[in-house]
Design a protein around this motif. Structure first.
Motif, PDB file in Angstrom:
ATOM      1  N   SER A  66      75.712  31.476  57.153  1.00  0.00           N
ATOM      2  CA  SER A  66      76.988  31.269  57.442  1.00  0.00           C
ATOM      3  C   SER A  66      77.376  32.630  58.279  1.00  0.00           C
ATOM      4  O   SER A  66      78.090  32.812  59.043  1.00  0.00           O
ATOM      5  N   ARG A  67      76.671  33.754  58.064  1.00  0.00           N
ATOM      6  CA  ARG A  67      77.032  35.186  58.958  1.00  0.00           C
ATOM      7  C   ARG A  67      75.874  35.519  59.578  1.00  0.00           C
ATOM      8  O   ARG A  67      76.003  36.466  60.503  1.00  0.00           O
ATOM      9  N   GLY A  68      74.519  35.237  59.255  1.00  0.00           N
ATOM     10  CA  GLY A  68      73.216  35.650  60.231  1.00  0.00           C
ATOM     11  C   GLY A  68      72.526  34.338  60.576  1.00  0.00           C
ATOM     12  O   GLY A  68      73.112  33.639  60.908  1.00  0.00           O
ATOM     13  N   ALA A  69      71.301  34.784  60.605  1.00  0.00           N
ATOM     14  CA  ALA A  69      70.308  33.538  60.931  1.00  0.00           C
ATOM     15  C   ALA A  69      69.059  33.684  60.015  1.00  0.00           C
ATOM     16  O   ALA A  69      68.314  34.683  59.705  1.00  0.00           O
ATOM     17  N   LEU A  70      68.435  32.496  59.935  1.00  0.00           N
ATOM     18  CA  LEU A  70      67.092  32.089  59.636  1.00  0.00           C
ATOM     19  C   LEU A  70      66.256  31.743  60.674  1.00  0.00           C
ATOM     20  O   LEU A  70      66.572  31.116  61.430  1.00  0.00           O
ATOM     21  N   VAL A  71      65.054  32.370  60.430  1.00  0.00           N
ATOM     22  CA  VAL A  71      64.075  32.367  61.845  1.00  0.00           C
ATOM     23  C   VAL A  71      62.877  31.824  61.213  1.00  0.00           C
ATOM     24  O   VAL A  71      62.262  32.521  60.223  1.00  0.00           O
ATOM     25  N   SER A  72      61.983  31.110  61.853  1.00  0.00           N
ATOM     26  CA  SER A  72      60.576  30.717  61.586  1.00  0.00           C
ATOM     27  C   SER A  72      59.925  30.433  62.616  1.00  0.00           C
ATOM     28  O   SER A  72      60.348  29.757  63.742  1.00  0.00           O
ATOM     29  N   GLU A  73      58.647  30.594  62.833  1.00  0.00           N
ATOM     30  CA  GLU A  73      57.749  29.912  63.988  1.00  0.00           C
ATOM     31  C   GLU A  73      57.096  28.880  63.925  1.00  0.00           C
ATOM     32  O   GLU A  73      56.441  28.172  64.679  1.00  0.00           O
ATOM     33  N   LEU A  74      57.508  28.102  62.667  1.00  0.00           N
ATOM     34  CA  LEU A  74      56.950  26.824  62.035  1.00  0.00           C
ATOM     35  C   LEU A  74      58.180  25.852  62.201  1.00  0.00           C
ATOM     36  O   LEU A  74      59.115  26.194  61.596  1.00  0.00           O
ATOM     37  N   PRO A  75      57.770  24.682  62.138  1.00  0.00           N
ATOM     38  CA  PRO A  75      58.716  23.692  62.370  1.00  0.00           C
ATOM     39  C   PRO A  75      58.999  23.134  60.986  1.00  0.00           C
ATOM     40  O   PRO A  75      58.338  23.396  60.101  1.00  0.00           O
ATOM     41  N   PRO A  76      60.128  22.364  60.841  1.00  0.00           N
ATOM     42  CA  PRO A  76      60.429  21.826  59.511  1.00  0.00           C
ATOM     43  C   PRO A  76      59.354  20.896  58.892  1.00  0.00           C
ATOM     44  O   PRO A  76      58.847  20.074  59.855  1.00  0.00           O
ATOM     45  N   GLY A  77      59.336  20.814  57.721  1.00  0.00           N
ATOM     46  CA  GLY A  77      58.291  20.147  57.140  1.00  0.00           C
ATOM     47  C   GLY A  77      57.108  21.013  56.751  1.00  0.00           C
ATOM     48  O   GLY A  77      56.068  20.205  56.038  1.00  0.00           O
ATOM     49  N   VAL A  78      56.793  21.943  57.280  1.00  0.00           N
ATOM     50  CA  VAL A  78      55.569  22.672  56.975  1.00  0.00           C
ATOM     51  C   VAL A  78      55.924  23.660  55.834  1.00  0.00           C
ATOM     52  O   VAL A  78      56.798  24.473  55.719  1.00  0.00           O
ATOM     53  N   PRO A  79      55.359  23.423  54.733  1.00  0.00           N
ATOM     54  CA  PRO A  79      55.427  24.259  53.391  1.00  0.00           C
ATOM     55  C   PRO A  79      54.912  25.733  53.641  1.00  0.00           C
ATOM     56  O   PRO A  79      54.163  26.044  54.285  1.00  0.00           O
ATOM     57  N   GLU A  80      55.350  26.752  52.684  1.00  0.00           N
ATOM     58  CA  GLU A  80      54.801  27.927  52.681  1.00  0.00           C
ATOM     59  C   GLU A  80      53.530  27.746  52.148  1.00  0.00           C
ATOM     60  O   GLU A  80      52.913  27.155  50.952  1.00  0.00           O
ATOM     61  N   ARG A  81      52.408  28.717  52.693  1.00  0.00           N
ATOM     62  CA  ARG A  81      51.106  28.954  52.250  1.00  0.00           C
ATOM     63  C   ARG A  81      50.571  30.224  52.532  1.00  0.00           C
ATOM     64  O   ARG A  81      51.345  30.995  53.344  1.00  0.00           O
ATOM     65  N   PRO A  82      49.536  30.997  52.075  1.00  0.00           N
ATOM     66  CA  PRO A  82      49.244  32.020  52.322  1.00  0.00           C
ATOM     67  C   PRO A  82      49.079  32.334  53.827  1.00  0.00           C
ATOM     68  O   PRO A  82      49.544  33.606  54.334  1.00  0.00           O
ATOM     69  N   TRP A  83      48.576  31.489  54.624  1.00  0.00           N
ATOM     70  CA  TRP A  83      48.563  31.891  56.085  1.00  0.00           C
ATOM     71  C   TRP A  83      49.795  31.631  56.793  1.00  0.00           C
ATOM     72  O   TRP A  83      50.135  32.483  57.643  1.00  0.00           O
ATOM     73  N   THR A  84      50.802  30.960  56.187  1.00  0.00           N
ATOM     74  CA  THR A  84      51.925  31.076  56.975  1.00  0.00           C
ATOM     75  C   THR A  84      52.891  32.241  56.478  1.00  0.00           C
ATOM     76  O   THR A  84      53.621  32.697  57.168  1.00  0.00           O
ATOM     77  N   LEU A  85      52.584  32.722  55.242  1.00  0.00           N
ATOM     78  CA  LEU A  85      53.178  34.235  54.986  1.00  0.00           C
ATOM     79  C   LEU A  85      52.800  35.230  55.833  1.00  0.00           C
ATOM     80  O   LEU A  85      53.490  36.394  56.079  1.00  0.00           O
ATOM     81  N   ALA A  86      51.679  35.355  56.216  1.00  0.00           N
ATOM     82  CA  ALA A  86      50.978  36.193  56.970  1.00  0.00           C
ATOM     83  C   ALA A  86      51.382  36.028  58.313  1.00  0.00           C
ATOM     84  O   ALA A  86      51.942  37.100  59.059  1.00  0.00           O
ATOM     85  N   MET A  87      51.843  34.803  59.067  1.00  0.00           N
ATOM     86  CA  MET A  87      52.567  34.648  60.159  1.00  0.00           C
ATOM     87  C   MET A  87      54.042  35.305  60.240  1.00  0.00           C
ATOM     88  O   MET A  87      54.438  35.779  60.783  1.00  0.00           O
ATOM     89  N   ARG A  88      54.716  35.139  58.749  1.00  0.00           N
ATOM     90  CA  ARG A  88      55.988  35.371  58.703  1.00  0.00           C
ATOM     91  C   ARG A  88      55.867  37.114  58.946  1.00  0.00           C
ATOM     92  O   ARG A  88      56.864  37.667  59.478  1.00  0.00           O
ATOM     93  N   CYS A  89      54.850  37.804  58.394  1.00  0.00           N
ATOM     94  CA  CYS A  89      54.755  39.186  58.456  1.00  0.00           C
ATOM     95  C   CYS A  89      54.884  39.783  59.817  1.00  0.00           C
ATOM     96  O   CYS A  89      55.248  40.641  60.446  1.00  0.00           O
ATOM     97  N   ARG A  90      53.871  38.975  60.647  1.00  0.00           N
ATOM     98  CA  ARG A  90      53.680  39.102  61.848  1.00  0.00           C
ATOM     99  C   ARG A  90      54.896  38.843  62.893  1.00  0.00           C
ATOM    100  O   ARG A  90      55.360  39.944  63.675  1.00  0.00           O
TER     101      ARG A  90
END
Length: 217
Positions: free
Chosen positions: A182-206
């Protein structure tokens, strides 16, 4: 770009596939078995099977916008970074991506009450000073920092998500994401439908580190 990201599921490889190619040209070359980075057709069959209309419908349903370096909302810091992200999926207020300097506030999910109080103070104080407060929107320190930014008069927070946007959420996490959208933004490098996994969390930190000018731990 969204189709490439959905087939390859690796933001670094997506960037390499797009290097020197337009998104449409890279996609057609991949589907036709002509992309030099896919000589064995590793992704060709998946590209041919992908329902582009269905992918577009999912993006529309969740209000997800796809950004690349040529988009005016694409963060300059990422566009200028060699090897940086080349595709972003965003929900919420696009203007948040360019609203001011970005400071990431990160920390433990199992934070003490005092730790959360300090993180909330950081969030409010930084946002009141015109800073975009970034984090992972995880419970504990990061959720507290976002909560602080949401009550400030400055820009809304920027939450970097470790999975595809549009996942089914429950309880506090759903309410927190709705407040950020509502006031800011959500951002991801991954498309909808991709669940969180250890490697996706590493990409989040990147991605979080690449977006931020300062990281508060």
């Amino acid at each position: 770009m969204a189709a490439l990201a959905r087939v390859v599921l690796n933001p670094v490889l997506v960037g390499r596939l797009l290097a020197g190619w337009g998104p449409v040209e890279a996609w057609e070359a991949l589907r036709g078995g002509q992309h030099p980075l896919d000589p064995e057709g590793r992704w060709q069959e998946a590209a041919r099977r992908l329902d582009l209309g269905g992918l577009g419908a999912v993006l529309d349903r969740f209000g997800v916008r796809v950004l690349g370096p040529g988009d005016p909302w694409f963060p300059t810091r990422l566009a200028e970074r060699p090897g940086g992200p080349r595709v972003l999926f965003v929900r919420g207020q696009m203007a948040t991506l360019g609203a001011g300097p970005v400071v990431a506030v990160i920390g433990s999910r199992a934070a003490t009450g005092y730790g959360q109080e300090v993180a909330r103070w950081f969030g409010t104080t930084l946002a009141d000073a015109g800073v975009v407060v970034a984090g992972g929107l995880r419970r504990g320190i990061e959720a507290a920092a976002h909560a602080g930014a949401l009550v400030a008069a400055g820009p809304g927070p920027l939450a970097v998500v470790g999975g595809g946007l549009g996942r089914a959420l429950a309880g506090d996490e759903r309410r927190q994401q709705a407040a950020v959208v509502s006031r800011g933004a959500l951002v991801s490098e991954l498309p909808p439908g991709v669940p969180e996994r250890p490697w996706t969390l590493a990409m989040r930190c990147r991605l979080l580190a690449a977006l931020a000018e300062v990281v508060v731990v």
